[in-house]
Design an enzyme around this catalytic site. Structure first.
Site, PDB file in Angstrom:
ATOM      1  N   HIS A 210       0.888  -1.107  -0.056  1.00 49.83           N
ATOM      2  CA  HIS A 210      -0.230   0.079   0.110  1.00 49.83           C
ATOM      3  C   HIS A 210       1.067   1.215   0.089  1.00 49.83           C
ATOM      4  CE1 HIS A 210      -2.852  -2.953   1.580  1.00 49.83           C
ATOM      5  NE2 HIS A 210      -3.945  -1.735   1.644  1.00 49.83           N
ATOM      6  N   GLU A 213      -1.615   6.356  -0.556  1.00 47.57           N
ATOM      7  CA  GLU A 213      -2.851   6.294   0.024  1.00 47.57           C
ATOM      8  C   GLU A 213      -3.050   7.623   0.790  1.00 47.57           C
ATOM      9  OE1 GLU A 213      -4.117   3.028   2.415  1.00 47.57           O
ATOM     10  OE2 GLU A 213      -6.143   3.496   2.190  1.00 47.57           O
ATOM     11  N   ASP A 291     -10.798  -3.351  -1.838  1.00 48.82           N
ATOM     12  CA  ASP A 291     -10.314  -2.861  -0.597  1.00 48.82           C
ATOM     13  C   ASP A 291     -11.022  -3.881   0.704  1.00 48.82           C
ATOM     14  OD1 ASP A 291      -8.165  -1.930   0.886  1.00 48.82           O
ATOM     15  OD2 ASP A 291      -8.642  -0.010   1.009  1.00 48.82           O
TER      16      ASP A 291
HETATM   17 ZN   LIG Z   1      -5.984  -2.175   1.240  1.00 47.38          ZN
END
Ligand SMILES: [Zn+2]
Length: 346
Positions: A210, A213, A291
């Site tokens: 990740h 974000e 997600d």
């Molecule tokens: Zn995620």
């Protein structure tokens, strides 16, 4: 004499919805814990007579109304606290895969928050046996295949990350294909995880992160340069760095896009501000994912529909997103090819 009513355009809602539903898809960015729906959480809370049970069903529903990253992390934590036994993991795995199969997801690479399990001092292998049982039953009942990514938590003590890597390395012959990192990017930079990712890679695990974000493009650069990430989760902030967009387009490192998630955790203020269209047009390898579908109230088909409605993705472009989802997967090439052949005929 009345004129015949025009036939619906191929991109009208009555046509596009069944088109999306019928597309074979791969789900590559989905957290098992974020797939636990409110009914299942309530079921677990009731069984366990947990503090959440004492607060009543309305407290469960309130958890699923997140609009900030911190509220989302709190909700995620409450779900994790209710996952205690192999049977709990079997139940949530089966239900998550059942819901994905209903979206015509044919293959899923599911992220398991092993870093949280380590932090809670849970024994990984027995719980993973529960996951495997759920996945086996789902494959038999719904013909959906799953593999696993073990996720470390950026902001927890680093020993947790090492334990995640060791656990993943122990289970590579049982469908664990990758190692990842998630959590607070600001307090747990990629630099901390370089050696851990190297260790995992040497043992045959693939590398995902990740990144970008909740913080800027430098986090994505670090994931690429330090972790040698083979896929980037979110990559939202790459939009602020043209050089990075060009780098991602040229290297074709896949970026897993989670539209509604970015809205619900505050990464973007409106869905139309998401850079999906820019990324796609710039030649980046992007695919759509959910997600934490239960926590965000979405499914994969609704995310594809957003791409069509908000960003004007045509049928051919939607098909390309589905193609990308299989290409970006860690399936062996011959298995990827089977799905790609099917998509070519869709
Ligand atoms: Zn995620």
């Amino acid at each position: 004499m009345s004129s015949p009513s025009p036939s619906p355009s191929p991109d009208s809602p009555s046509e596009i919805v069944p088109f999306i539903a019928a597309l074979p898809k791969a789900e590559l960015h989905i957290h098992l814990e974020g797939s636990v729906d409110a009914d299942t959480l309530w079921e677990l809370a009731t069984q366990q007579r947990s503090p959440l049970f004492a607060q009543g069903r309305a407290a469960v529903d309130a958890l699923y109304q997140t609009s900030k990253f911190s509220a989302f992390l709190d909700a995620f934590k409450v779900v994790c606290l209710h996952l205690q036994t192999p049977d709990d993991y079997e139940l949530i795995t089966y239900r998550a895969l059942q819901r994905m199969a209903a979206q015509n997801v044919r293959y899923a690479e599911i992220t398991l928050s092993v870093g949280v399990m380590v932090w809670r001092e849970q024994a990984i292998d027995p719980l993973f046996s529960g996951v495997e049982r759920g996945a086996r039953r789902a494959r038999r009942d719904f013909a959906i295949r799953a593999q696993w990514i073990f996720d470390a938590v950026r902001h927890l003590p680093l020993e947790q990350g090492w334990e995640v890597a060791r656990s993943a390395a122990r289970l590579t012959d049982r469908g664990v294909v990758g190692i990842g990192i998630g959590g607070n990017e600001a307090s747990g930079p990629a630099e901390n995880f370089g050696a851990i990712f190297e260790f995992a890679s040497q043992r045959g695990l693939r590398r995902v992160a990740h990144a970008g974000e909740a913080v800027g493009p430098e986090s994505i650069w670090s994931a690429l340069r330090i972790l040698h990430a083979e896929r980037i989760g979110h990559g939202l902030s790459a939009a602020a760095d043209r050089g990075l967009v060009e780098q991602l387009a040229q290297s074709r490192v896949p970026v897993e896009i989670c539209l509604t998630s970015n809205l619900r955790t505050g990464g973007i203020s409106e869905i139309s501000r998401h850079p999906l269209r820019d990324y796609f047009d710039a030649g980046m390898h992007v695919s759509l994912h959910t997600d934490d579908p239960a926590l965000f109230g979405v499914d994969l088909n609704s995310e594809y529909l957003l791409a069509h409605q908000v960003f004007g993705f045509s049928r051919e472009e939607l098909r390309q997103l589905a193609v990308n989802s299989f290409e970006a997967s860690f399936l062996p090439p011959n298995e990827q090819m089977e799905f790609l052949k099917e998509l070519a005929e869709h």
